[in-house]
Design a protein around this motif. Sequence first.
Motif, short mmCIF file in Angstrom:
data_model
loop_
_atom_site.label_atom_id
_atom_site.label_comp_id
_atom_site.label_asym_id
_atom_site.label_seq_id
_atom_site.Cartn_x
_atom_site.Cartn_y
_atom_site.Cartn_z
N ALA A 1 46.13 37.97 35.42
CA ALA A 1 46.29 38.93 34.21
C ALA A 1 45.77 38.45 32.96
O ALA A 1 45.06 39.41 32.15
CB ALA A 1 48.00 39.12 34.19
N ALA A 2 46.02 37.30 32.29
CA ALA A 2 45.50 37.04 31.20
C ALA A 2 43.95 36.92 30.92
O ALA A 2 43.51 37.61 29.79
CB ALA A 2 46.00 35.59 30.73
N PHE B 1 42.53 40.89 31.11
CA PHE B 1 42.29 41.52 29.72
C PHE B 1 41.47 40.64 28.73
O PHE B 1 40.75 41.41 27.98
CB PHE B 1 43.83 41.62 29.26
N LEU B 2 41.45 39.38 28.59
CA LEU B 2 40.47 38.94 27.85
C LEU B 2 39.00 38.92 28.05
O LEU B 2 37.93 39.53 27.40
CB LEU B 2 40.77 37.22 27.81
N TYR B 3 38.55 38.59 29.31
CA TYR B 3 37.31 38.82 29.54
C TYR B 3 36.82 40.21 29.69
O TYR B 3 35.48 40.38 29.52
CB TYR B 3 36.88 37.76 30.86
N ALA C 1 40.26 38.71 40.44
CA ALA C 1 41.29 38.27 41.52
C ALA C 1 40.97 37.85 42.81
O ALA C 1 41.54 36.70 42.96
CB ALA C 1 42.42 39.42 41.60
N LEU C 2 39.84 38.59 43.16
CA LEU C 2 39.19 37.83 44.69
C LEU C 2 38.64 36.68 44.14
O LEU C 2 38.87 35.54 44.97
CB LEU C 2 38.36 38.90 45.11
N SER C 3 37.93 36.49 43.23
CA SER C 3 36.92 35.31 42.82
C SER C 3 37.94 34.08 42.63
O SER C 3 37.76 33.15 43.18
CB SER C 3 36.34 35.57 41.66
N ILE D 1 48.71 37.59 48.38
CA ILE D 1 49.86 38.46 47.39
C ILE D 1 49.16 38.96 46.04
O ILE D 1 49.33 40.38 45.72
CB ILE D 1 51.03 37.83 47.27
N VAL D 2 48.41 37.89 45.31
CA VAL D 2 47.84 38.45 44.12
C VAL D 2 46.90 39.64 44.47
O VAL D 2 46.77 40.67 43.40
CB VAL D 2 47.22 37.21 43.29
N ILE D 3 45.87 39.37 45.37
CA ILE D 3 44.85 40.33 45.60
C ILE D 3 45.56 41.71 46.13
O ILE D 3 45.22 42.67 45.36
CB ILE D 3 43.88 39.93 46.55
#
Length: 290
Positions: A80-81, A84-86, A102-104, A156-158
Amino acid sequence: MTYVAPTPPEGLARPPMALLDLSANMTRPARARLARTDMREGLALLRLATILGWLDIKLRYRGSLLGPLWLTLSTMIMVAALGFLYSTLFHMELRDYLPFLALSLTLWGYIGTLVGDACLCFTSADGIIRSVRLPLSMHAWRCVVRNVLVLAHNIIVIVGVYAFFSIWPGRVAALAIPGAVVWLVDSVAVCLLLGAVCARFRDVPQIIGSVMQIAFFVSAIMWTPDQIGGEKLWLRLNPFFALTELVRAPLLGHLPNPVTYASGIGWSIVLCLGAWAVFTRTRGRVAFWV
């Protein structure tokens, strides 16, 4: 080296000749046969490797409230952080960049942790290796199972990112299954290769750690290939990028580039052949190195 019994004192009968042959004359086919037996017995003990791998996770997070879900939470916060930044720095749409990131990060987390654990695959199990007669390949499976279980938590993140943006890769995602099989075979090969080498040379893990840091920045983990004008030849020949794309591209809804696909398969073959050569050569010596 041949040991011959000493001559008895005068008046005593000479005992039968005793010969103890300590020469190391095992041929290459004999070593290969023992290595194949080791691999077959290790696969037969996959259930034991799974139990030990799960026990490793429980001991690592003993007394923790969330256990390995702490890794999932930290990965979620990082995605998440940095997303938004990149996405702002790279002038990219968050809807396009965040699933890629997220996948990477999730896949690289598996690769980086596995390589680090592979360096200690045998040395961390020195007590078992010295006291119990078990196939060495079982310890490689134990390391792989442990990291696969952690990866399963981070999926779960993906799924959360895909659900948030209502993005699904479609049927092309099924092509990630052959890539996952390649990853599984390569994971065992990495453990057998690095486990034996690092047991003999204890400074190799530090070298591997430095190489992995460099590989992280040059393998299109934080940035997309489109930002450098597509998949350059040097990027396609990068083993970390090629192997990552075998799983990442289908899950993003894209077909892997044929050159990248061939590069990933080629590097996998090289890795497996190298691991087999090292394992057959060093299998009988690992117990003396750990």
